[in-house]
Design an enzyme around this catalytic site. Structure first.
Site, short mmCIF file in Angstrom:
data_model
loop_
_atom_site.label_atom_id
_atom_site.label_comp_id
_atom_site.label_asym_id
_atom_site.label_seq_id
_atom_site.Cartn_x
_atom_site.Cartn_y
_atom_site.Cartn_z
N LYS A 193 0.87 -1.18 0.00
CA LYS A 193 0.00 0.00 0.00
C LYS A 193 0.90 1.22 0.00
CE LYS A 193 -1.63 2.81 2.78
NZ LYS A 193 -1.53 4.00 1.90
N GLU A 198 9.18 0.47 11.06
CA GLU A 198 10.23 1.49 10.88
C GLU A 198 9.55 2.83 11.11
OE1 GLU A 198 13.39 1.04 10.29
OE2 GLU A 198 13.44 -1.08 9.74
N CYS A 226 13.27 10.36 8.23
CA CYS A 226 13.22 9.83 9.60
C CYS A 226 14.59 9.91 10.27
CB CYS A 226 12.75 8.39 9.56
SG CYS A 226 13.70 7.38 8.42
N GLU A 272 9.49 15.15 16.37
CA GLU A 272 10.23 15.02 15.12
C GLU A 272 9.94 16.28 14.29
OE1 GLU A 272 8.74 11.72 12.85
OE2 GLU A 272 10.66 11.40 11.89
#
Ligand code: NAD
Length: 497
Positions: free
Chosen positions: A187, A263, A297, A393
């Site tokens: 996906k 992840e 990331c 983040e």
């Protein structure tokens, strides 16, 4: 398509063009519902893409389940040959894939090319693993039997990927899963479905059997993942994305105890000690922070610099940040747009929050007026280490610099986060580098390096940054389960005697 973007229509096409549909059971299929893919460099639609429903996702799972037994039975060498054919096709189609990646994600062409090369390398790496999986053969502890352990594929997998590395994420996940003998439903992210479609087209053209890889795009990700994970035939979910969504998926995986690899997000500390090569550290920090407009990331989230060198580092870093050319990734630029208008608003709000928390803006700080979702490369300096970011983040072209007074303070501040993906350490003292990197609670530490993804390396994080690894010798085992045979052994010679 509401507003055609001539850049896509003029692009060199495959015979059949960039596929805009779902790929299920070996064929492309359209849907009544569609959604628009926008070019973040100008906000215009570049394609209208099929929007999968729960029924389409179930059809993809049916196909993956139907193909599973035959696919795991394909001999390793034959499976590897398909990989090599697909790899060759990917290389032949590099230009259209790279251009499509830039159009839908906004990243500069040089970065798309770098991602393409790394993705192709990952795919090749897994092809090379296929014929090299080993088991064990051992004596039972008390004699009389043998321990035989081999590995078998987990089974049909759901792979969910983000938009920020639209090719690398699918190549890294699907490469490992297919190499292990699993069938997959991938996906892709709603923002970047076209790059993954080109990847899947290459596998189709290489001759991967029907049902082995299936691709869906959707605006109903949550409902589709829930319905797929309610189905006990699905045996694994491998996800790359935010920690919030990863945590929801783990909850969805729990009732059927579905194998999961995650992840997730990061809060990368970039630590520069007083004995570092400052010019080199500055260059690496620029790459680590501003690559992909900071939407990575593993990006440097908190730049932590020993006070003895902080003035020099900050001055040089700011000078360099001001030279970065921002613009449409198809042109000669260093930094592309933010992925969407909504994300750019988030970044603007974030900069306000950092300023309120005491951050002094030394460069940038504002959205760039005009078409597209651009934001100035931004540098903020704080007077001391503190909780200005609260473990958040940044995921933006925004650098935050924090001075520290000692190594002890640097390591404590670096570890003071719920995340544990990538950390960076700059020092010329090797012994110190090894000792300190062992103290950093992160899955990966770049020692005098601001970039570290590599097919041979186990990529992944600890704490809220995830479970499992992608790449290296570990990556393929995420999609394999040990199978132990206990075999009674009676020695006929001894019995006869
Ligand atoms: P996201 O979590 O919003 O979305 C990632 C994927 O999950 C997309 O395909 C999205 O459609 C899908 N998704 C969203 N909500 C879902 C739900 N409820 N159920 C099922 N699927 C759902 O993340 P993003 O904004 O696309 O990507 C940015 C995040 O990804 C950042 O946090 C970044 O750190 C992380 N990331 C991690 C890695 C890594 O390797 N650790 C790599 C790249 C990005």
């Amino acid at each position: 398509m509401t507003q055609a973007n001539p850049e896509v229509l003029d692009a060199p096409q495959l015979d059949h063009g960039v596929p805009f549909n779902l790929y299920i059971d070996g064929a492309w299929r359209g849907t009544e519902a569609t959604f628009e893919v926008l070019n973040p460099a100008n906000g215009l639609s570049i394609a209208s893409v099929a929007d999968a429903s729960n029924a389409d996702a179930q059809a993809a799972l049916d196909a993956a389940v139907a193909a599973q037994t035959a696919w795991r039975g394909v001999p390793p060498r034959a499976r590897a040959t398909l990989f090599h054919k697909a790899h060759a096709l990917l290389l032949q189609r590099a230009d259209i894939i790279i251009r499509t990646m830039t159009l839908e994600s906004g990243k500069p062409l040089t970065e798309s090319r770098g991602e393409f090369n790394l993705s192709a390398e990952f795919f090749l790496w897994y092809a090379e693993q296929i014929a090299h999986l080993h088991g064990t053969f051992a004596d039972g502890s008390h004699g009389g039997y043998r321990v035989v352990a081999s590995h078998q594929p987990v089974g049909p997998c759901l792979l969910i990927t983000p938009w920020n590395f639209p090719l690398l994420m699918i190549a890294r996940k699907a490469g490992a899963a297919l190499a292990a003998g699993c069938t997959v439903i991938t996906k892709s992210a709603q923002e970047t479905p076209l790059t993954s479609a080109l990847f899947v087209q290459a596998l189709h053209d290489a001759g991967f059997p029907r049902g082995v890889i299936n691709l869906i795009h959707t605006t109903s990700a949550s409902s589709i993942s829930a319905s797929l994970m309610e189905d006990r035939r699905l045996r694994k979910v491998s996800f790359t994305g935010s920690t919030g969504v990863g945590s929801k998926l783990l909850q969805q995986a729990a009732p059927n105890v579905i194998n999961a690899s995650m992840e997730l997000g990061g809060d990368g500390p970039f630590v520069v000690l007083e004995d570092a090569d400052i010019d080199f550290a500055v260059e690496q920090a620029i790459i680590c922070k501003f690559r992909n407009a900071g939407q990575a990331c593993v990006a440097a989230n908190r730049i932590i610099v020993h006070r003895a060198v902080e003035e020099e580092f900050t001055r040089k870093f700011v000078e360099r940040a001001k030279t970065l050319r921002v613009g449409n990734g198809l042109e000669s630029v260093d930094v592309g747009p933010i992925i969407s208008a909504r994300q750019r608003q988030r970044v603007q709000h974030l900069v306000g929050t950092l300023k309120d928390a005491g951050g002094e803006v030394l460069a940038g700080g504002k959205p760039i007026e005009g078409d597209g979702f651009f934001f100035e490369p931004t540098v903020l300096r704080f007077a001391e280490a503190g909780d200005a970011l609260c473990g958040e983040e940044l995921f933006a072209p925004v650098a935050a610099i924090f001075p520290v007074d000692s190594v002890v303070e640097a390591i404590a501040f670096a570890n003071d986060t719920r995340f544990g993906l990538a950390a960076y350490l700059f020092t010329k003292d090797l012994s110190r580098a090894i000792a300190l990197s062992e103290r950093l609670d992160f899955g990966m530490v770049g020692v005098n390096r601001g970039i570290m993804a590599d097919p041979a390396a186990p990529f992944g994080g600890v704490k809220a940054s995830g479970l499992g690894r992608e790449g290296g010798h570990d990556g393929i085992y995420e999609f394999l389960e040990p199978k132990y045979l206990a075999i009674t052994v009676k020695d006929p010679v001894e019995t006869a005697a």
